[in-house]
Design a protein around this motif. Structure first.
Motif, PDB file in Angstrom:
ATOM      1  N   ARG A 189       0.849  -1.193   0.000  1.00  0.00           N
ATOM      2  CA  ARG A 189       0.000   0.000   0.000  1.00  0.00           C
ATOM      3  C   ARG A 189       0.879   1.236   0.000  1.00  0.00           C
ATOM      4  O   ARG A 189       2.002   1.215   0.503  1.00  0.00           O
ATOM      5  CB  ARG A 189      -0.897   0.014   1.251  1.00  0.00           C
ATOM      6  CG  ARG A 189      -2.019  -0.983   1.208  1.00  0.00           C
ATOM      7  CD  ARG A 189      -2.792  -1.026   2.505  1.00  0.00           C
ATOM      8  NE  ARG A 189      -3.070   0.310   3.033  1.00  0.00           N
ATOM      9  CZ  ARG A 189      -4.078   0.578   3.860  1.00  0.00           C
ATOM     10  NH1 ARG A 189      -4.889  -0.388   4.220  1.00  0.00           N
ATOM     11  NH2 ARG A 189      -4.255   1.780   4.325  1.00  0.00           N
ATOM     12  N   ILE A 190       0.333   2.311  -0.573  1.00  0.00           N
ATOM     13  CA  ILE A 190       1.083   3.560  -0.638  1.00  0.00           C
ATOM     14  C   ILE A 190       1.391   4.089   0.755  1.00  0.00           C
ATOM     15  O   ILE A 190       2.467   4.633   1.011  1.00  0.00           O
ATOM     16  CB  ILE A 190       0.297   4.618  -1.451  1.00  0.00           C
ATOM     17  CG1 ILE A 190       0.237   4.208  -2.924  1.00  0.00           C
ATOM     18  CG2 ILE A 190       0.946   5.991  -1.319  1.00  0.00           C
ATOM     19  CD1 ILE A 190      -0.566   5.147  -3.772  1.00  0.00           C
ATOM     20  N   ASP A 191       0.435   3.908   1.680  1.00  0.00           N
ATOM     21  CA  ASP A 191       0.548   4.551   2.986  1.00  0.00           C
ATOM     22  C   ASP A 191       1.284   3.711   4.022  1.00  0.00           C
ATOM     23  O   ASP A 191       1.508   4.169   5.141  1.00  0.00           O
ATOM     24  CB  ASP A 191      -0.842   4.908   3.512  1.00  0.00           C
ATOM     25  CG  ASP A 191      -1.732   3.685   3.693  1.00  0.00           C
ATOM     26  OD1 ASP A 191      -1.565   2.723   2.928  1.00  0.00           O
ATOM     27  OD2 ASP A 191      -2.586   3.700   4.591  1.00  0.00           O
ATOM     28  N   LYS A 192       1.661   2.461   3.668  1.00  0.00           N
ATOM     29  CA  LYS A 192       2.301   1.603   4.657  1.00  0.00           C
ATOM     30  C   LYS A 192       3.512   0.890   4.056  1.00  0.00           C
ATOM     31  O   LYS A 192       3.556   0.603   2.857  1.00  0.00           O
ATOM     32  CB  LYS A 192       1.309   0.555   5.187  1.00  0.00           C
ATOM     33  CG  LYS A 192       0.233   1.162   6.080  1.00  0.00           C
ATOM     34  CD  LYS A 192      -0.652   0.077   6.669  1.00  0.00           C
ATOM     35  CE  LYS A 192      -1.694   0.707   7.600  1.00  0.00           C
ATOM     36  NZ  LYS A 192      -2.613  -0.315   8.159  1.00  0.00           N
ATOM     37  N   LYS A 193       4.464   0.604   4.929  1.00  0.00           N
ATOM     38  CA  LYS A 193       5.637  -0.150   4.512  1.00  0.00           C
ATOM     39  C   LYS A 193       5.299  -1.642   4.474  1.00  0.00           C
ATOM     40  O   LYS A 193       4.410  -2.102   5.163  1.00  0.00           O
ATOM     41  CB  LYS A 193       6.795   0.111   5.476  1.00  0.00           C
ATOM     42  CG  LYS A 193       7.248   1.556   5.536  1.00  0.00           C
ATOM     43  CD  LYS A 193       8.328   1.747   6.578  1.00  0.00           C
ATOM     44  CE  LYS A 193       8.754   3.214   6.680  1.00  0.00           C
ATOM     45  NZ  LYS A 193       9.764   3.430   7.743  1.00  0.00           N
ATOM     46  N   GLY A 194       6.092  -2.371   3.684  1.00  0.00           N
ATOM     47  CA  GLY A 194       5.931  -3.817   3.663  1.00  0.00           C
ATOM     48  C   GLY A 194       4.748  -4.261   2.826  1.00  0.00           C
ATOM     49  O   GLY A 194       4.178  -3.505   2.046  1.00  0.00           O
ATOM     50  N   ALA A 195       4.376  -5.521   3.001  1.00  0.00           N
ATOM     51  CA  ALA A 195       3.326  -6.137   2.187  1.00  0.00           C
ATOM     52  C   ALA A 195       2.411  -6.989   3.036  1.00  0.00           C
ATOM     53  O   ALA A 195       2.762  -7.423   4.126  1.00  0.00           O
ATOM     54  CB  ALA A 195       3.962  -6.993   1.090  1.00  0.00           C
ATOM     55  N   THR A 196       1.231  -7.230   2.509  1.00  0.00           N
ATOM     56  CA  THR A 196       0.280  -8.154   3.119  1.00  0.00           C
ATOM     57  C   THR A 196      -0.196  -9.103   2.029  1.00  0.00           C
ATOM     58  O   THR A 196       0.354  -9.134   0.933  1.00  0.00           O
ATOM     59  CB  THR A 196      -0.894  -7.402   3.767  1.00  0.00           C
ATOM     60  OG1 THR A 196      -1.741  -8.353   4.440  1.00  0.00           O
ATOM     61  CG2 THR A 196      -1.722  -6.646   2.746  1.00  0.00           C
ATOM     62  N   GLN A 197      -1.204  -9.904   2.321  1.00  0.00           N
ATOM     63  CA  GLN A 197      -1.790 -10.802   1.328  1.00  0.00           C
ATOM     64  C   GLN A 197      -3.240 -10.411   1.095  1.00  0.00           C
ATOM     65  O   GLN A 197      -3.977 -10.137   2.050  1.00  0.00           O
ATOM     66  CB  GLN A 197      -1.724 -12.253   1.812  1.00  0.00           C
ATOM     67  CG  GLN A 197      -0.332 -12.837   1.933  1.00  0.00           C
ATOM     68  CD  GLN A 197       0.215 -13.323   0.604  1.00  0.00           C
ATOM     69  OE1 GLN A 197      -0.532 -13.670  -0.304  1.00  0.00           O
ATOM     70  NE2 GLN A 197       1.524 -13.332   0.481  1.00  0.00           N
ATOM     71  N   VAL A 198      -3.651 -10.391  -0.176  1.00  0.00           N
ATOM     72  CA  VAL A 198      -5.038 -10.121  -0.529  1.00  0.00           C
ATOM     73  C   VAL A 198      -5.544 -11.222  -1.449  1.00  0.00           C
ATOM     74  O   VAL A 198      -4.759 -11.947  -2.060  1.00  0.00           O
ATOM     75  CB  VAL A 198      -5.202  -8.749  -1.217  1.00  0.00           C
ATOM     76  CG1 VAL A 198      -4.798  -7.624  -0.279  1.00  0.00           C
ATOM     77  CG2 VAL A 198      -4.405  -8.693  -2.524  1.00  0.00           C
ATOM     78  N   ALA A 199      -6.858 -11.330  -1.543  1.00  0.00           N
ATOM     79  CA  ALA A 199      -7.469 -12.321  -2.419  1.00  0.00           C
ATOM     80  C   ALA A 199      -7.596 -11.767  -3.830  1.00  0.00           C
ATOM     81  O   ALA A 199      -8.018 -10.628  -4.022  1.00  0.00           O
ATOM     82  CB  ALA A 199      -8.849 -12.715  -1.888  1.00  0.00           C
ATOM     83  N   ILE A 200      -7.228 -12.585  -4.833  1.00  0.00           N
ATOM     84  CA  ILE A 200      -7.396 -12.170  -6.231  1.00  0.00           C
ATOM     85  C   ILE A 200      -8.261 -13.156  -7.011  1.00  0.00           C
ATOM     86  O   ILE A 200      -8.569 -12.928  -8.184  1.00  0.00           O
ATOM     87  CB  ILE A 200      -6.039 -11.991  -6.931  1.00  0.00           C
ATOM     88  CG1 ILE A 200      -5.264 -13.306  -6.977  1.00  0.00           C
ATOM     89  CG2 ILE A 200      -5.228 -10.901  -6.248  1.00  0.00           C
ATOM     90  CD1 ILE A 200      -4.066 -13.258  -7.900  1.00  0.00           C
ATOM     91  N   GLY A 201      -8.653 -14.234  -6.363  1.00  0.00           N
ATOM     92  CA  GLY A 201      -9.539 -15.215  -6.980  1.00  0.00           C
ATOM     93  C   GLY A 201     -10.080 -16.133  -5.909  1.00  0.00           C
ATOM     94  O   GLY A 201      -9.438 -16.330  -4.872  1.00  0.00           O
ATOM     95  N   LEU A 202     -11.274 -16.679  -6.140  1.00  0.00           N
ATOM     96  CA  LEU A 202     -11.854 -17.560  -5.122  1.00  0.00           C
ATOM     97  C   LEU A 202     -12.906 -18.472  -5.731  1.00  0.00           C
ATOM     98  O   LEU A 202     -13.400 -18.241  -6.832  1.00  0.00           O
ATOM     99  CB  LEU A 202     -12.437 -16.745  -3.972  1.00  0.00           C
ATOM    100  CG  LEU A 202     -13.452 -15.627  -4.291  1.00  0.00           C
ATOM    101  CD1 LEU A 202     -14.848 -16.195  -4.468  1.00  0.00           C
ATOM    102  CD2 LEU A 202     -13.455 -14.588  -3.188  1.00  0.00           C
ATOM    103  N   TYR A 203     -13.228 -19.485  -4.983  1.00  0.00           N
ATOM    104  CA  TYR A 203     -14.323 -20.393  -5.327  1.00  0.00           C
ATOM    105  C   TYR A 203     -14.837 -21.034  -4.050  1.00  0.00           C
ATOM    106  O   TYR A 203     -14.057 -21.464  -3.194  1.00  0.00           O
ATOM    107  CB  TYR A 203     -13.870 -21.488  -6.293  1.00  0.00           C
ATOM    108  CG  TYR A 203     -14.950 -22.503  -6.573  1.00  0.00           C
ATOM    109  CD1 TYR A 203     -16.065 -22.172  -7.347  1.00  0.00           C
ATOM    110  CD2 TYR A 203     -14.889 -23.792  -6.041  1.00  0.00           C
ATOM    111  CE1 TYR A 203     -17.066 -23.086  -7.593  1.00  0.00           C
ATOM    112  CE2 TYR A 203     -15.890 -24.724  -6.284  1.00  0.00           C
ATOM    113  CZ  TYR A 203     -16.977 -24.358  -7.058  1.00  0.00           C
ATOM    114  OH  TYR A 203     -17.989 -25.263  -7.292  1.00  0.00           O
ATOM    115  N   GLY A 204     -16.156 -21.062  -3.925  1.00  0.00           N
ATOM    116  CA  GLY A 204     -16.775 -21.777  -2.813  1.00  0.00           C
ATOM    117  C   GLY A 204     -17.133 -20.936  -1.615  1.00  0.00           C
ATOM    118  O   GLY A 204     -17.934 -21.348  -0.786  1.00  0.00           O
TER     119      GLY A 204
END
Length: 237
Positions: free
Chosen positions: A162-177
């Protein structure tokens, strides 16, 4: 009780393959316990490699737009910037957002991701995201059901900054169920949570970043209704 557990000893994927078959084989070999309504979170880079979505950087000729943007973000290879532009589908670069050293891109499915989901995996090679991660998630879930008789939801996750925070996280980009959203009612107010991202971030606690080699994580104990029609678009503005 909600538990989060990684699938260990998953083989290193370096070329196109049947990912569902590899997951099933590893589950059997590791005697990994999965049950109905468990959720498997799978790292997008594993998906991309199994789909053979490698790009030879030496084959890329950066446009004037990519070269101009390279002046703003010199740490980014201009060939990589060109691939990022291509992933947005807009050659003008208008679907990118750049701030200091951050570059993000809007994809055609409405998702906004760091570097438009493009990763550089070595000096001469980049990897891109599949066009439809929902379809891939469904196929993996169906393969597991066909061979193991267990119905699990699948969330494909991507590392994102994110622009406002350092580092990274995990987000969903696809799903089923599983629906990407969780709704609840309190008095006269409807609360909406992006449950797919909450689960992806939880899986990220074990997945970590490149090099940890834990690309598949099981989440057990979440109360949800299995939804065969759920897609990531349900969670996108």
């Amino acid at each position: 009780m909600i538990t989060i557990e990684a699938l260990h000893n998953f083989p290193k994927i370096e070329r196109k393959c049947n990912l569902g078959a590899e997951i099933i084989r590893t589950i059997k070999n590791e005697e990994f316990n999965i049950r109905d309504n468990d959720i498997l979170c799978i790292a997008s880079k594993l998906i991309s490699k199994s789909e053979g979505l490698f790009v030879d950087l030496n084959s890329i000729n950066p446009s004037q737009v990519a070269l101009r943007l390279h002046q703003q973000i010199p740490r980014k290879d201009p060939r990589l910037i060109q691939i990022i532009i291509d992933q947005t589908g807009d050659k003008s670069g208008k679907e990118l957002q750049i701030s200091n050293n951050f570059v993000g891109g809007w994809l055609s499915n409405g998702l906004f991701l760091t570097s438009a989901g493009v990763d550089k995996i070595d000096a001469d090679t980049a990897i891109i995201l599949p066009k439809n991660c929902d379809e891939i998630a469904k196929k993996i879930s169906d393969d597991i059901f066909d061979h193991l008789k267990v119905r699990v939801a699948i969330i494909i996750t991507d590392s994102d900054g994110r622009i406002d925070k350092k580092g990274a996280t995990q987000v969903a980009i696809g799903l089923y169920g599983i629906s990407g959203l969780r709704k609840s009612q309190y008095q006269d107010k409807t609360n909406v949570e992006t449950i797919c991202d909450m689960l992806a971030a939880s899986a990220g606690l074990l997945m970590g970043q490149t090099g940890k080699m834990l690309p598949i994580v099981k989440i057990h104990g979440i109360d949800y209704v299995f939804d065969k029609s759920a897609t990531i678009r349900d969670a996108v503005n």
